[in-house]
Design an enzyme around this catalytic site. Structure first.
Site, PDB file in Angstrom:
ATOM      1  N   GLU A 117      -0.566 -24.670  29.700  1.00 39.55           N
ATOM      2  CA  GLU A 117      -0.611 -23.315  29.290  1.00 39.55           C
ATOM      3  C   GLU A 117      -1.791 -23.345  28.324  1.00 39.55           C
ATOM      4  O   GLU A 117      -2.676 -22.526  28.296  1.00 39.55           O
ATOM      5  CB  GLU A 117       0.595 -22.674  28.606  1.00 39.55           C
ATOM      6  CG  GLU A 117       1.671 -22.499  29.767  1.00 39.55           C
ATOM      7  CD  GLU A 117       3.041 -22.201  29.147  1.00 39.55           C
ATOM      8  OE1 GLU A 117       3.292 -21.067  29.374  1.00 39.55           O
ATOM      9  OE2 GLU A 117       3.727 -23.079  28.355  1.00 39.55           O
ATOM     10  N   GLU A 137       8.905 -26.681  33.361  1.00 35.82           N
ATOM     11  CA  GLU A 137       9.984 -25.953  32.567  1.00 35.82           C
ATOM     12  C   GLU A 137      11.033 -25.540  33.502  1.00 35.82           C
ATOM     13  O   GLU A 137      12.192 -25.708  32.839  1.00 35.82           O
ATOM     14  CB  GLU A 137       9.412 -24.622  32.036  1.00 35.82           C
ATOM     15  CG  GLU A 137       8.264 -24.904  30.925  1.00 35.82           C
ATOM     16  CD  GLU A 137       6.913 -24.909  31.414  1.00 35.82           C
ATOM     17  OE1 GLU A 137       6.257 -24.799  30.376  1.00 35.82           O
ATOM     18  OE2 GLU A 137       6.591 -25.458  32.497  1.00 35.82           O
TER      19      GLU A 137
END
Length: 263
Positions: A117, A137
């Protein structure tokens, strides 16, 4: 962590600023303290007129950023997470995305979860051949929540972005390059030199033109093509009002290197 513990190193190498996330024992995982120091380093380099390009890397050979601090995440519930960690990480990553100075990621190892990210918020991404990239995730019952779910679908093919997020797989450096997530894979031993060398080449260009170019690209992505083209037309007009644009043209005609000052 003690009040004086340094989690992010910030160096100046000529016109290039080097930010190193320095939590090797935690695989450079991001917690609030690290994010705040990362933001401070960015602010310092943004405010230094001598710095024209910013490189971001991780300490050690194992990780660029291995993700968020899972123990810290497990201690949180929704509203507290939204108001605390999520608020900070979104702000910091957005600041890297919006900074007028070009940024380069030197991905020296695992860039997982928050590491991917972060690199999504940086302009150019060089990745060590030994590195792994991904947004795993979903394997924790989560999904990318630091901008990854939105930036990823805007930067690589939608079907591949969904696969990465739904399956939670990690991909190697060559595949990260092949899908357009990273620019180039290089041996880890050469990575920082490659990143700093590219940064030095960019730093030779007009900082004012780079600033306006970044804004043109960033703003244009959010516009329909017709509006983006009109925006480009206006921004190149601003560039032609600068001393640097005419210095560049004169240097070309005089067959000499240009001396860009940012004016």
């Amino acid at each position: 962590m003690t009040e004086t513990e340094t989690l992010v190193q910030c160096e100046r190498r000529g016109a290039v600023g080097l930010i190193t996330i320095d939590r090797p024992k935690a695989l450079n995982a991001l917690n609030i303290a690290t994010l705040l120091q990362l933001e401070t380093a960015l602010t310092d380099l943004e405010n230094d007129p001598a710095i024209r390009v910013i490189v971001v890397t991780g300490s050690g050979e194992r990780a660029f950023v291995a993700g968020g601090d899972i123990g810290d995440l497990d201690s949180r519930r929704g509203l507290a997470h939204y108001q605390e960690f999520a608020e900070v990480i979104h702000r910091v990553f957005r600041r890297f995305e919006l900074t007028d100075k070009p940024t380069i990621a030197a991905v020296n190892g695992w860039a997982l979860g928050g590491g991917t990210e972060l690199l999504l918020a940086l302009d150019i991404r060089l990745v060590a051949k030994e590195a792994r990239v991904g947004v795993p995730e979903i394997t924790l019952g989560l999904f990318p929540g630091a901008g990854g779910s939105q930036r990823l679908i805007r930067q690589i093919p939608l079907c591949r972005a969904k696969e990465l997020m739904f399956v939670g797989e990690q991909i190697d450096a060559d595949e990260a390059v092949s899908i357009g997530l990273c620019n180039r894979a290089v041996p880890r031993a050469d990575l920082l030199d490659e990143a700093l060398g590219m940064a030095a080449r960019i730093a030779q260009k007009s900082p004012l033109t780079l600033k306006l170019l970044k804004r043109t690209l960033r703003d244009g992505l959010e516009m329909p093509l017709a509006s983006a083209l009109s925006h480009e037309q206006a921004m190149i007009g601003l560039v032609l009002d600068s001393e640097d644009a005419h210095e560049g043209c004169r240097a070309f005609l005089d067959k000499r290197p240009p001396n860009f000052t940012g004016r």
